[in-house]
Design an enzyme around this catalytic site. Structure first.
Site, PDB file in Angstrom:
ATOM      1  N   SER A 123      59.111  45.835  12.161  1.00 56.40           N
ATOM      2  CA  SER A 123      58.392  46.548  13.212  1.00 56.40           C
ATOM      3  C   SER A 123      59.055  47.901  13.475  1.00 56.40           C
ATOM      4  CB  SER A 123      58.316  45.673  14.467  1.00 56.40           C
ATOM      5  OG  SER A 123      57.483  46.242  15.445  1.00 56.40           O
ATOM      6  N   ASP A 138      53.800  52.212  20.243  1.00 59.24           N
ATOM      7  CA  ASP A 138      54.573  51.692  21.368  1.00 59.24           C
ATOM      8  C   ASP A 138      54.387  52.411  22.698  1.00 59.24           C
ATOM      9  OD1 ASP A 138      55.614  49.861  19.633  1.00 59.24           O
ATOM     10  OD2 ASP A 138      57.465  50.970  19.273  1.00 59.24           O
ATOM     11  N   HIS A 160      52.147  46.491  12.167  1.00 59.67           N
ATOM     12  CA  HIS A 160      51.188  45.681  12.939  1.00 59.67           C
ATOM     13  C   HIS A 160      49.762  46.216  12.807  1.00 59.67           C
ATOM     14  CE1 HIS A 160      54.642  43.761  14.841  1.00 59.67           C
ATOM     15  NE2 HIS A 160      55.078  44.928  15.260  1.00 59.67           N
TER      16      HIS A 160
END
Length: 234
Positions: A123, A138, A160
């Site tokens: 990630s 984010d 993701h």
């Protein structure tokens, strides 16, 4: 020669923490049993560095590694310089990069990895291996001195990655956000990594791991699909 394992995330479907990564890591680190791994925990906003270190130690116990968080060092970069392997955990990419700058880790990590020290991250830990963090997903946004990252993989990474929109969602899809990024940054390449995928970087080549293809987007959202198990020059 660079040797990196960049993973989209810490979980896949309903698997427990880092479980789906264990076969990759067992092969990637087959020659490093008992060796020291410098772990960078800065992305973990909702847990302390101690807690994050323990979580990763427990999850990777079967690999027989000595995992030590960089916050254990008088100077955090001391742990990097003493390590046989470098690992960077997921979480908030802005917080991660900000503290990497504050503790002067970027040059130290870059030098070690370019000299052959294995690097793995998931990630946010994959994101910072790229050229910048400008395709992170984010929040909260904190402000590092620069969005420029390690540039060990000299392109953008979007972990993701999920294609399309959920029913009832009226915000931008991931493709639309990446399209906007490429309008502003038309010379960039963005590697969109779905859940459960990874890139194994060896020198100037990358191999796609996992159950899904990785998508490479360029200007005007031209798509170059990197198939599972394929190897390409980057």
């Amino acid at each position: 020669m660079k040797n990196m394992l960049l993973m989209s995330g810490s979980k896949y479907k309903d698997t427990a923490y880092l479980v789906h990564t264990l076969p990759w890591l067992a092969q990637f680190l087959a020659d490093y049993k008992g060796k020291k791994v410098a772990f960078v925990p800065y992305a973990g906003v909702r847990r302390s560095f101690d807690e994050y270190e323990t979580t990763v130690q427990n999850a990777l116990q079967s690999l027989e590694l000595e995992i030590v968080s960089v916050h254990r060092g008088k100077q955090h970069r001391d742990i990097i310089e003493q390590a046989d392997v470098i690992a960077i955990g997921g979480g908030n990419t802005f917080c991660l990069l900000k503290q990497m700058y504050e503790h002067d880790l970027l040059d130290a990590i870059r030098a070690k990895v370019n000299s052959g020290t294995p690097y793995f991250g998931w990630s946010a830990g994959a994101n910072v291996a790229g050229s910048s963090i400008m395709t992170t997903n984010d929040m909260p946004i904190t402000y590092p001195p620069s969005f420029n990252a390690l540039n060990l993989f000299p392109h953008q990474i979007n972990p993701h990655f999920i294609s399309g929109k959920m029913q009832g969602h009226n915000g931008e899809s991931r493709e639309e956000r990446l399209e906007e990024f490429l309008i502003v940054n038309p010379q960039s390449l963005v590697y969109a990594m779905p859940e459960g995928t990874a890139l194994h970087i060896q020198g100037e080549q990358a191999t796609v791991l996992g159950a899904q293809d990785i998508l490479c987007f360029s200007e005007k959202m031209q798509l170059d699909t990197k198939a599972v198990n394929s190897t390409f020059n980057y």
